[in-house]
Design a protein around this motif. Structure first.
Motif, PDB file in Angstrom:
ATOM      1  N   GLU A 102       0.822  -1.211   0.000  1.00 56.09           N
ATOM      2  CA  GLU A 102       0.000   0.000   0.000  1.00 56.09           C
ATOM      3  C   GLU A 102       0.859   1.264   0.000  1.00 56.09           C
ATOM      4  OE1 GLU A 102      -2.456  -0.605   3.430  1.00 56.09           O
ATOM      5  OE2 GLU A 102      -3.845  -1.914   2.360  1.00 56.09           O
ATOM      6  N   GLU A 103       2.050   1.171   0.571  1.00 57.00           N
ATOM      7  CA  GLU A 103       2.985   2.297   0.592  1.00 57.00           C
ATOM      8  C   GLU A 103       3.776   2.412  -0.722  1.00 57.00           C
ATOM      9  OE1 GLU A 103       3.733   4.713   3.205  1.00 57.00           O
ATOM     10  OE2 GLU A 103       1.710   4.018   3.663  1.00 57.00           O
ATOM     11  N   GLY A 104       3.515   1.510  -1.651  1.00 55.95           N
ATOM     12  CA  GLY A 104       4.170   1.568  -2.956  1.00 55.95           C
ATOM     13  C   GLY A 104       5.506   0.870  -3.020  1.00 55.95           C
ATOM     14  N   ILE A 105       5.783   0.030  -2.035  1.00 52.94           N
ATOM     15  CA  ILE A 105       7.060  -0.691  -2.003  1.00 52.94           C
ATOM     16  C   ILE A 105       6.827  -2.127  -2.470  1.00 52.94           C
ATOM     17  CG2 ILE A 105       8.952  -1.474  -0.534  1.00 52.94           C
ATOM     18  CD1 ILE A 105       8.306   0.985   1.238  1.00 52.94           C
ATOM     19  N   SER A 106       7.558  -2.511  -3.493  1.00 54.74           N
ATOM     20  CA  SER A 106       7.404  -3.836  -4.076  1.00 54.74           C
ATOM     21  C   SER A 106       8.450  -4.797  -3.522  1.00 54.74           C
ATOM     22  CB  SER A 106       7.567  -3.778  -5.595  1.00 54.74           C
ATOM     23  OG  SER A 106       6.601  -2.925  -6.155  1.00 54.74           O
ATOM     24  N   TYR A 107       8.048  -6.031  -3.342  1.00 53.68           N
ATOM     25  CA  TYR A 107       9.006  -7.040  -2.905  1.00 53.68           C
ATOM     26  C   TYR A 107       9.796  -7.557  -4.103  1.00 53.68           C
ATOM     27  CZ  TYR A 107       5.201 -10.225  -4.310  1.00 53.68           C
ATOM     28  OH  TYR A 107       4.213 -10.881  -5.000  1.00 53.68           O
ATOM     29  N   ILE A 108      10.937  -8.148  -3.822  1.00 52.47           N
ATOM     30  CA  ILE A 108      11.773  -8.730  -4.863  1.00 52.47           C
ATOM     31  C   ILE A 108      11.275 -10.133  -5.199  1.00 52.47           C
ATOM     32  CG2 ILE A 108      14.098  -9.550  -5.420  1.00 52.47           C
ATOM     33  CD1 ILE A 108      15.123  -7.396  -3.454  1.00 52.47           C
ATOM     34  N   ILE A 109      10.924 -10.859  -4.146  1.00 54.79           N
ATOM     35  CA  ILE A 109      10.483 -12.241  -4.329  1.00 54.79           C
ATOM     36  C   ILE A 109       9.513 -12.617  -3.218  1.00 54.79           C
ATOM     37  CG2 ILE A 109      12.389 -13.254  -3.027  1.00 54.79           C
ATOM     38  CD1 ILE A 109      12.423 -15.509  -5.143  1.00 54.79           C
ATOM     39  N   LYS A 110       8.599 -13.495  -3.565  1.00 55.58           N
ATOM     40  CA  LYS A 110       7.677 -14.078  -2.594  1.00 55.58           C
ATOM     41  C   LYS A 110       7.952 -15.570  -2.617  1.00 55.58           C
ATOM     42  CE  LYS A 110       2.806 -13.711  -1.452  1.00 55.58           C
ATOM     43  NZ  LYS A 110       1.490 -13.242  -1.971  1.00 55.58           N
ATOM     44  N   ALA A 111       8.140 -16.147  -1.437  1.00 52.61           N
ATOM     45  CA  ALA A 111       8.547 -17.550  -1.380  1.00 52.61           C
ATOM     46  C   ALA A 111       7.898 -18.245  -0.187  1.00 52.61           C
ATOM     47  CB  ALA A 111      10.069 -17.636  -1.277  1.00 52.61           C
ATOM     48  N   ARG A 112       8.143 -19.527  -0.115  1.00 50.52           N
ATOM     49  CA  ARG A 112       7.635 -20.345   0.983  1.00 50.52           C
ATOM     50  C   ARG A 112       8.825 -20.954   1.715  1.00 50.52           C
ATOM     51  NH1 ARG A 112       2.557 -22.159   2.003  1.00 50.52           N
ATOM     52  NH2 ARG A 112       1.823 -21.518  -0.044  1.00 50.52           N
ATOM     53  N   SER A 113       8.808 -20.839   3.026  1.00 52.84           N
ATOM     54  CA  SER A 113       9.891 -21.354   3.843  1.00 52.84           C
ATOM     55  C   SER A 113       9.914 -22.888   3.820  1.00 52.84           C
ATOM     56  CB  SER A 113       9.708 -20.867   5.285  1.00 52.84           C
ATOM     57  OG  SER A 113      10.611 -21.509   6.137  1.00 52.84           O
ATOM     58  N   ILE A 114      11.080 -23.440   3.639  1.00 55.59           N
ATOM     59  CA  ILE A 114      11.238 -24.892   3.687  1.00 55.59           C
ATOM     60  C   ILE A 114      11.041 -25.393   5.112  1.00 55.59           C
ATOM     61  CG2 ILE A 114      12.898 -26.781   3.387  1.00 55.59           C
ATOM     62  CD1 ILE A 114      14.168 -25.081   1.150  1.00 55.59           C
ATOM     63  N   LYS A 115      11.475 -24.580   6.066  1.00 54.52           N
ATOM     64  CA  LYS A 115      11.439 -24.953   7.480  1.00 54.52           C
ATOM     65  C   LYS A 115      10.017 -25.162   8.004  1.00 54.52           C
ATOM     66  CE  LYS A 115      13.273 -23.285  11.876  1.00 54.52           C
ATOM     67  NZ  LYS A 115      14.036 -22.190  12.497  1.00 54.52           N
TER      68      LYS A 115
END
Length: 62
Positions: free
Chosen positions: A23-36
């Motif tokens: 919402e603040e206009g900041i994009s993530y580099i990657i979205k992932a799922r933790s193996i742990k």
């Protein structure tokens, strides 16, 4: 060329915070799922803009 390390990134495991950053206009580099633990997380490059948004979020959630 600069070598990037883990210290150059912010790992966000909180969905509410991730939505706020979007919402603040900041994009993530990657979205992932933790193996742990199979939790979804997003990764952001640390910038002054990101830090300002995190500081603002912290004040809002006190």
């Amino acid at each position: 060329m600069t070598n990037l390390t883990e210290k150059d990134f912010f790992f966000c495991f909180t969905k509410k915070l991730s939505i706020y950053l979007k919402e603040e206009g900041i994009s993530y580099i990657i979205k992932a799922r933790s193996i742990k633990d199979n939790a979804i997380y997003t990764v952001y490059h640390k910038t002054d803009e990101l830090q300002r948004a995190l500081d603002k979020y912290k004040k809002l959630t006190r």
